[in-house]
Design a protein around this motif. Structure first.
Motif, PDB file in Angstrom:
ATOM      1  N   ASN A   1       0.575  85.587  -6.351  1.00  0.00           N
ATOM      2  CA  ASN A   1       1.335  86.286  -5.314  1.00  0.00           C
ATOM      3  C   ASN A   1       2.165  85.308  -4.493  1.00  0.00           C
ATOM      4  OD1 ASN A   1       0.035  88.544  -6.221  1.00  0.00           O
ATOM      5  ND2 ASN A   1      -1.452  88.628  -4.559  1.00  0.00           N
ATOM      6  N   GLU A   2       1.569  84.148  -4.187  1.00  0.00           N
ATOM      7  CA  GLU A   2       2.278  83.140  -3.411  1.00  0.00           C
ATOM      8  C   GLU A   2       3.493  82.624  -4.168  1.00  0.00           C
ATOM      9  OE1 GLU A   2       1.452  78.748  -1.381  1.00  0.00           O
ATOM     10  OE2 GLU A   2      -0.207  79.933  -2.193  1.00  0.00           O
ATOM     11  N   ALA A   3       3.341  82.489  -5.486  1.00  0.00           N
ATOM     12  CA  ALA A   3       4.466  82.032  -6.309  1.00  0.00           C
ATOM     13  C   ALA A   3       5.607  83.035  -6.274  1.00  0.00           C
ATOM     14  CB  ALA A   3       4.002  81.815  -7.752  1.00  0.00           C
ATOM     15  N   HIS A   4       5.275  84.329  -6.295  1.00  0.00           N
ATOM     16  CA  HIS A   4       6.307  85.364  -6.191  1.00  0.00           C
ATOM     17  C   HIS A   4       7.073  85.225  -4.874  1.00  0.00           C
ATOM     18  CE1 HIS A   4       5.763  87.802  -9.722  1.00  0.00           C
ATOM     19  NE2 HIS A   4       4.459  87.923  -9.509  1.00  0.00           N
ATOM     20  N   GLU A   5       6.312  85.084  -3.787  1.00  0.00           N
ATOM     21  CA  GLU A   5       6.930  85.039  -2.464  1.00  0.00           C
ATOM     22  C   GLU A   5       7.788  83.792  -2.301  1.00  0.00           C
ATOM     23  OE1 GLU A   5       3.552  85.299   0.010  1.00  0.00           O
ATOM     24  OE2 GLU A   5       3.062  87.365  -0.561  1.00  0.00           O
ATOM     25  N   ASN A   6       7.297  82.655  -2.799  1.00  0.00           N
ATOM     26  CA  ASN A   6       8.047  81.413  -2.668  1.00  0.00           C
ATOM     27  C   ASN A   6       9.350  81.448  -3.450  1.00  0.00           C
ATOM     28  OD1 ASN A   6       6.027  80.410  -1.073  1.00  0.00           O
ATOM     29  ND2 ASN A   6       5.056  79.202  -2.688  1.00  0.00           N
ATOM     30  N   ALA A   7       9.367  82.256  -4.522  1.00  0.00           N
ATOM     31  CA  ALA A   7      10.575  82.347  -5.341  1.00  0.00           C
ATOM     32  C   ALA A   7      11.553  83.376  -4.803  1.00  0.00           C
ATOM     33  CB  ALA A   7      10.192  82.710  -6.775  1.00  0.00           C
ATOM     34  N   GLY A   8      11.172  84.043  -3.712  1.00  0.00           N
ATOM     35  CA  GLY A   8      12.073  85.027  -3.122  1.00  0.00           C
ATOM     36  C   GLY A   8      12.001  86.384  -3.787  1.00  0.00           C
ATOM     37  N   ASP A   9      10.969  86.627  -4.621  1.00  0.00           N
ATOM     38  CA  ASP A   9      10.832  87.925  -5.258  1.00  0.00           C
ATOM     39  C   ASP A   9      10.355  88.955  -4.245  1.00  0.00           C
ATOM     40  OD1 ASP A   9       9.473  86.528  -8.318  1.00  0.00           O
ATOM     41  OD2 ASP A   9      11.541  86.818  -7.665  1.00  0.00           O
ATOM     42  N   ALA A  10      10.479  90.225  -4.655  1.00  0.00           N
ATOM     43  CA  ALA A  10       9.941  91.291  -3.805  1.00  0.00           C
ATOM     44  C   ALA A  10       8.451  91.056  -3.613  1.00  0.00           C
ATOM     45  CB  ALA A  10      10.174  92.641  -4.474  1.00  0.00           C
ATOM     46  N   GLY A  11       7.986  91.215  -2.388  1.00  0.00           N
ATOM     47  CA  GLY A  11       6.577  90.991  -2.096  1.00  0.00           C
ATOM     48  C   GLY A  11       5.692  92.049  -2.714  1.00  0.00           C
ATOM     49  N   TRP A  12       4.414  91.726  -2.800  1.00  0.00           N
ATOM     50  CA  TRP A  12       3.443  92.659  -3.351  1.00  0.00           C
ATOM     51  C   TRP A  12       2.799  93.437  -2.203  1.00  0.00           C
ATOM     52  CZ3 TRP A  12       1.926  92.873  -8.666  1.00  0.00           C
ATOM     53  CH2 TRP A  12       2.712  92.066  -9.479  1.00  0.00           C
ATOM     54  N   GLY A  13       3.634  94.002  -1.365  1.00  0.00           N
ATOM     55  CA  GLY A  13       3.150  94.743  -0.212  1.00  0.00           C
ATOM     56  C   GLY A  13       2.574  96.081  -0.613  1.00  0.00           C
ATOM     57  N   ASN A  14       2.116  96.835   0.377  1.00  0.00           N
ATOM     58  CA  ASN A  14       1.453  98.103   0.088  1.00  0.00           C
ATOM     59  C   ASN A  14       2.392  99.121  -0.533  1.00  0.00           C
ATOM     60  OD1 ASN A  14      -1.078  97.347   0.901  1.00  0.00           O
ATOM     61  ND2 ASN A  14      -0.773  97.958   3.023  1.00  0.00           N
ATOM     62  N   GLN A  15       3.622  99.239  -0.008  1.00  0.00           N
ATOM     63  CA  GLN A  15       4.541 100.238  -0.541  1.00  0.00           C
ATOM     64  C   GLN A  15       5.236  99.672  -1.775  1.00  0.00           C
ATOM     65  OE1 GLN A  15       6.879 102.472   2.301  1.00  0.00           O
ATOM     66  NE2 GLN A  15       8.586 102.589   0.861  1.00  0.00           N
TER      67      GLN A  15
ATOM     68  N   LEU B   1       4.824  93.924 -15.327  1.00  0.00           N
ATOM     69  CA  LEU B   1       4.092  92.977 -16.167  1.00  0.00           C
ATOM     70  C   LEU B   1       4.910  91.707 -16.393  1.00  0.00           C
ATOM     71  CD1 LEU B   1       2.528  95.292 -18.889  1.00  0.00           C
ATOM     72  CD2 LEU B   1       1.270  93.823 -17.312  1.00  0.00           C
ATOM     73  N   ALA B   2       6.199  91.891 -16.679  1.00  0.00           N
ATOM     74  CA  ALA B   2       7.071  90.742 -16.917  1.00  0.00           C
ATOM     75  C   ALA B   2       7.167  89.879 -15.668  1.00  0.00           C
ATOM     76  CB  ALA B   2       8.451  91.213 -17.348  1.00  0.00           C
ATOM     77  N   MET B   3       7.258  90.506 -14.493  1.00  0.00           N
ATOM     78  CA  MET B   3       7.326  89.758 -13.242  1.00  0.00           C
ATOM     79  C   MET B   3       6.011  89.019 -12.989  1.00  0.00           C
ATOM     80  SD  MET B   3       8.295  91.104  -9.393  1.00  0.00           S
ATOM     81  CE  MET B   3       6.704  91.842  -9.069  1.00  0.00           C
TER      82      MET B   3
END
Length: 373
Positions: free
Chosen positions: A305-319, A359-361
């Motif tokens: 999840n941290e890697a996603h956020e650091n790369a500027g991807d959409a966060g894994w938030g609740n919505q 899955l790809a993300m």
């Protein structure tokens, strides 16, 4: 070769590249030799659990290798047939080979997606829970729409669906429902659906025909099989029995057979109300273990999840996803930006595109996490 068929060939080659990457192609011969040597060990079955795990891992590698080899060989054979047909001006041979390549494109794409399902519990059955949010009747109706959507999706996959508990809404829909969905990779496919789902539409329950926004949460947990040890301290749980409050009809319990288990350290509450009390107790305990196991999986995925956020991807938030039925029609995933205007198809269970994009993300996030680690 016609441009259309060349495009299909390129797609198949890309799928083959991904399959090779997921297998770690260069190490396959060495790993097969190692597996074979361990299988021949006369002491292998002294530990049956470890032996079964070894046999599963070996078979998974053998199956992946066979899939890759078969697709690659089929592609090569049909390209040769097209070239031969062109040399001999045999249109029938060309047409048959082109049709085979079209079919192979779909097969390769499906195997490419399956290759992404290599997580620790991806192959397991899964529990799916749906809970309506604030909004009364409107949210309860949205929860029932989502329940139908997932049941339709599972049926299209050929999965078995068991309703484990359900609480009806006061006027329409459901307050909550819990299902067990059984089939190969059920958890791997559905795990990306956990989160809050948002609906925007003209409410059929509003006489003024105003637009309403509703929220419903979806939670997905892998069914814990015999290979996963989850210990539950009896002192940490409270087991209550109660009478089911279903919508009526043949499913209403006339005795206090429904079971609720509360896990004090985490606050997790699980219920089962569709079977006998003994069966409900067993189902609820399995559901509790699955929830506890999911907590452990979530901890392990923190780096991803941290890697996603650091790369500027959409966060894994609740919505996670928005379903808009008015004033326009659009379903959009807020994590991947995958979207479609075919809202009817999605609500009828056409979810593979959304699941594949997530899955790809997820794979991309794992790669970044490994690079950073």
């Amino acid at each position: 070769m016609r441009a259309e068929i060349q495009n299909f060939v390129t797609q198949i080659e890309k799928s083959l590249d991904l399959l090779a990457q997921r297998m770690d192609w260069e190490t396959v011969p060495h790993r097969l030799e190692e597996f074979d040597a361990r299988v021949e060990d006369p002491n292998l079955w002294d530990n049956p659990d470890a032996a079964q795990q070894l046999m599963r891992e070996r078979q998974n590698l053998v199956d992946a290798l066979a899939t890759y080899t078969d697709i690659k060989q089929d592609l090569s054979d049909n390209i040769e047939l097209i070239e031969m047909g062109e040399m001999e001006e045999d249109q029938e041979v060309i047409s048959e080979a082109e049709e085979a390549i079209r079919a192979l494109t779909a097969t390769a794409a499906a195997k490419e997606l399956e290759a992404l399902l290599d997580g620790e519990a991806d192959s397991n059955d899964t529990f799916l829970e749906i809970n309506s949010g604030a909004g009364g009747t409107e949210s309860c109706d949205w929860a029932s729409m989502l329940a139908r959507m997932y049941v339709r999706w599972a049926e299209k996959k050929g999965y078995k669906v068991d309703l484990q508990s359900e609480s009806a809404g006061e006027e329409a829909g459901i307050k909550s429902a819990a299902y067990k969905i059984s089939g190969n990779n059920a958890y791997g496919w559905l795990k990306s659906e956990s989160g809050v789902h948002r609906l925007v539409r003209i409410s059929p329950f509003d006489s003024a025909a105003k637009r309403h926004t509703s929220f419903t949460s979806v939670k997905v947990y892998p069914v814990v099989d015999d290979n996963i040890e989850i210990e539950v301290n009896p002192a940490d749980i409270r087991i209550d029995t109660y009478r089911s409050s279903g919508a009526g009809g043949q499913h209403v319990n006339t005795t206090d057979s429904a079971v609720r288990i509360t896990h004090h350290p985490t606050g997790i509450v699980v219920t089962s109300s569709e079977k006998s009390q003994h069966q409900n107790r067993d189902i609820a305990m399995k559901a509790l273990k699955s929830r506890l196991y999911q907590i452990e999986l979530d901890k392990r995925s923190a780096l991803v999840n941290e890697a996603h956020e650091n790369a500027g991807d959409a966060g894994w938030g609740n919505q996670i996803r928005s379903y808009v039925l008015q004033p326009y029609q659009m379903v959009k995933d807020l994590r991947t930006s995958h979207e479609t205007s075919d809202t009817k198809g999605v609500l009828d269970g056409d979810l593979d595109g959304f699941m594949a994009a997530t899955l790809a993300m997820d794979v991309a996030g794992k790669s970044r996490a490994e690079a950073q680690g």
